[in-house]
Design an enzyme around this catalytic site. Sequence first.
Site, PDB file in Angstrom:
ATOM      1  N   HIS A 190       0.838  -1.200   0.000  1.00  0.00           N
ATOM      2  CA  HIS A 190       0.000   0.000   0.000  1.00  0.00           C
ATOM      3  C   HIS A 190       0.869   1.245   0.000  1.00  0.00           C
ATOM      4  CE1 HIS A 190       1.167  -0.256   4.222  1.00  0.00           C
ATOM      5  NE2 HIS A 190       0.839   1.017   4.335  1.00  0.00           N
ATOM      6  N   ARG A 200       8.436  -8.383  15.687  1.00  0.00           N
ATOM      7  CA  ARG A 200       8.780  -7.010  15.303  1.00  0.00           C
ATOM      8  C   ARG A 200       7.645  -6.076  15.711  1.00  0.00           C
ATOM      9  NH1 ARG A 200       7.607  -3.965  10.428  1.00  0.00           N
ATOM     10  NH2 ARG A 200       9.042  -2.213  10.396  1.00  0.00           N
TER      11      ARG A 200
END
Length: 191
Positions: free
Chosen positions: A63, A128
């Site tokens: 995106h 993460r």
Amino acid sequence: MIEYMKEMDKLGMVIFEILAHVLGIEEEHFFNKNFEEKEAAYFRISRYPPCPLPEKIVEIGIHSDSQTLTILHQDQVGGLQVLKDDKQWAGVRPIPNSFVINIGGNLETNGRLKSVIHRAVVNKEKQRLSIAYFMSPTSNATIECPPHLIHPISNPRKYVPFTWAELRHLLLTTRRVRGEAVALSKFCISN
Ligand SMILES: O=C(O)CCC(=O)C(=O)O
Ligand SMILES: [Fe+2]
């Protein structure tokens, strides 16, 4: 969180000042004036658990960001990738104590700045974390490329003027297509 938000806003305003200078916008407080409404800003905190088959998963899909500016903090694991002009993905190496700044779709200024296509991939062993802070203008601020950045022949105006409220409405109601700024394209003059 509120303190973090205030600091992000301050940093964003410094970046806007630099951008205004680089873009040759002489109007004083151009960005300040259009960013009075802070309620529109939001965070996305993403946690990417470790994955034994990282190549099978792209956690945050392809995106580009739609707001004006993204201030992203990523930890040291790494996973953010940007799509280069040659269509190859390049990792954005985490640098301690620094932020990644993304230009949002409504700051593209007729192509002078680029809202980069990006994605985040997962890691085999490590979790993460990333914190994205998205800055958007006041709802009724008009988004329009300054006339001096437009040339009738070499760089004709790409978008009709629109407000952030109008774009936000389309972002919420238009079906998304991976890697395409579908909502923004509704304001494209050629459409
Ligand atoms: O986690 C990342 O590095 C990217 C997050 C992102 O692109 C987003 O929240 O829009
Ligand atoms: Fe993003």
